[in-house]
Design a protein around this motif. Structure first.
Motif, PDB file in Angstrom:
ATOM      1  N   TYR A  10       2.440  14.211  -1.455  1.00  0.00           N
ATOM      2  CA  TYR A  10       2.450  13.036  -0.581  1.00  0.00           C
ATOM      3  C   TYR A  10       3.682  13.002   0.322  1.00  0.00           C
ATOM      4  O   TYR A  10       3.619  12.476   1.431  1.00  0.00           O
ATOM      5  CB  TYR A  10       2.296  11.747  -1.388  1.00  0.00           C
ATOM      6  CG  TYR A  10       0.885  11.594  -1.878  1.00  0.00           C
ATOM      7  CD1 TYR A  10      -0.146  11.301  -0.994  1.00  0.00           C
ATOM      8  CD2 TYR A  10       0.553  11.805  -3.207  1.00  0.00           C
ATOM      9  CE1 TYR A  10      -1.457  11.202  -1.410  1.00  0.00           C
ATOM     10  CE2 TYR A  10      -0.762  11.704  -3.644  1.00  0.00           C
ATOM     11  CZ  TYR A  10      -1.749  11.405  -2.741  1.00  0.00           C
ATOM     12  OH  TYR A  10      -3.051  11.318  -3.165  1.00  0.00           O
ATOM     13  N   ALA A  30       1.480   4.576   4.238  1.00  0.00           N
ATOM     14  CA  ALA A  30       0.754   4.612   2.963  1.00  0.00           C
ATOM     15  C   ALA A  30       1.068   5.886   2.187  1.00  0.00           C
ATOM     16  O   ALA A  30       1.244   5.841   0.960  1.00  0.00           O
ATOM     17  CB  ALA A  30      -0.750   4.493   3.208  1.00  0.00           C
ATOM     18  N   ASN A  33       4.519   5.639   0.700  1.00  0.00           N
ATOM     19  CA  ASN A  33       4.494   4.823  -0.520  1.00  0.00           C
ATOM     20  C   ASN A  33       3.963   5.621  -1.704  1.00  0.00           C
ATOM     21  O   ASN A  33       4.494   5.521  -2.813  1.00  0.00           O
ATOM     22  CB  ASN A  33       3.639   3.570  -0.322  1.00  0.00           C
ATOM     23  CG  ASN A  33       4.312   2.530   0.534  1.00  0.00           C
ATOM     24  OD1 ASN A  33       5.530   2.521   0.670  1.00  0.00           O
ATOM     25  ND2 ASN A  33       3.521   1.658   1.133  1.00  0.00           N
ATOM     26  N   ALA A  34       2.932   6.426  -1.470  1.00  0.00           N
ATOM     27  CA  ALA A  34       2.377   7.256  -2.542  1.00  0.00           C
ATOM     28  C   ALA A  34       3.381   8.308  -2.998  1.00  0.00           C
ATOM     29  O   ALA A  34       3.424   8.658  -4.178  1.00  0.00           O
ATOM     30  CB  ALA A  34       1.073   7.911  -2.084  1.00  0.00           C
ATOM     31  N   SER A  37       6.035   6.348  -5.115  1.00  0.00           N
ATOM     32  CA  SER A  37       5.467   5.841  -6.367  1.00  0.00           C
ATOM     33  C   SER A  37       3.984   6.185  -6.402  1.00  0.00           C
ATOM     34  O   SER A  37       3.161   5.438  -5.868  1.00  0.00           O
ATOM     35  CB  SER A  37       5.663   4.326  -6.449  1.00  0.00           C
ATOM     36  OG  SER A  37       5.065   3.819  -7.618  1.00  0.00           O
ATOM     37  N   SER A  39       1.401   5.716  -7.946  1.00  0.00           N
ATOM     38  CA  SER A  39       0.513   4.903  -8.785  1.00  0.00           C
ATOM     39  C   SER A  39      -0.903   4.993  -8.231  1.00  0.00           C
ATOM     40  O   SER A  39      -1.111   5.376  -7.078  1.00  0.00           O
ATOM     41  CB  SER A  39       0.974   3.444  -8.776  1.00  0.00           C
ATOM     42  OG  SER A  39       0.813   2.889  -7.477  1.00  0.00           O
ATOM     43  N   ARG A  41      -2.820   2.683  -7.295  1.00  0.00           N
ATOM     44  CA  ARG A  41      -2.948   1.781  -6.149  1.00  0.00           C
ATOM     45  C   ARG A  41      -2.430   2.441  -4.867  1.00  0.00           C
ATOM     46  O   ARG A  41      -3.083   2.408  -3.826  1.00  0.00           O
ATOM     47  CB  ARG A  41      -2.198   0.487  -6.431  1.00  0.00           C
ATOM     48  CG  ARG A  41      -2.299  -0.515  -5.327  1.00  0.00           C
ATOM     49  CD  ARG A  41      -1.573  -1.780  -5.690  1.00  0.00           C
ATOM     50  NE  ARG A  41      -1.777  -2.771  -4.665  1.00  0.00           N
ATOM     51  CZ  ARG A  41      -1.052  -3.842  -4.537  1.00  0.00           C
ATOM     52  NH1 ARG A  41      -0.077  -4.087  -5.396  1.00  0.00           N
ATOM     53  NH2 ARG A  41      -1.287  -4.697  -3.584  1.00  0.00           N
ATOM     54  N   ASN A  42      -1.234   3.036  -4.942  1.00  0.00           N
ATOM     55  CA  ASN A  42      -0.642   3.664  -3.759  1.00  0.00           C
ATOM     56  C   ASN A  42      -1.412   4.910  -3.330  1.00  0.00           C
ATOM     57  O   ASN A  42      -1.597   5.149  -2.133  1.00  0.00           O
ATOM     58  CB  ASN A  42       0.823   4.002  -4.005  1.00  0.00           C
ATOM     59  CG  ASN A  42       1.694   2.770  -4.049  1.00  0.00           C
ATOM     60  OD1 ASN A  42       1.293   1.692  -3.630  1.00  0.00           O
ATOM     61  ND2 ASN A  42       2.899   2.911  -4.565  1.00  0.00           N
ATOM     62  N   ALA A  46      -3.370   5.463   0.214  1.00  0.00           N
ATOM     63  CA  ALA A  46      -3.129   6.627   1.075  1.00  0.00           C
ATOM     64  C   ALA A  46      -4.442   7.308   1.432  1.00  0.00           C
ATOM     65  O   ALA A  46      -4.677   7.668   2.587  1.00  0.00           O
ATOM     66  CB  ALA A  46      -2.179   7.605   0.377  1.00  0.00           C
TER      67      ALA A  46
END
Length: 73
Positions: A10, A30, A33-34, A37, A39, A41-42, A46
């Motif tokens: 990522y 996005a 963020n992935a 972290s 997770s 959700r992230n 993405a």
């Protein structure tokens, strides 16, 4: 889940997208963020942003990402 591999993936993806579309592009943010972290959700966010990209741009991003990640494969 191997976070180190996902982090690198990522991070590279975010760099490619940022270089092509700008760091403020929703997909760049996005994927960043992935990378920070990875997770569920992230990662899902993405992937959703990747799906929103024009198919031609997405293909170019994927090709460039493959070049960046070649050392990790």
């Amino acid at each position: 889940m191997d976070f180190a591999v996902e982090d690198r993936f990522y991070t590279a993806l975010s760099a490619v997208i940022s270089a092509r579309l700008g760091a403020e592009h929703p997909c760049a943010m996005a994927t960043a963020n992935a990378a920070r972290s990875p997770s569920s959700r992230n990662v899902n966010a993405a992937h959703q942003e990747l799906e929103r990209l024009d198919s031609g741009i997405r293909k170019e991003v994927e090709q460039e990402l493959e070049t960046w990640m070649r050392g990790d494969i």
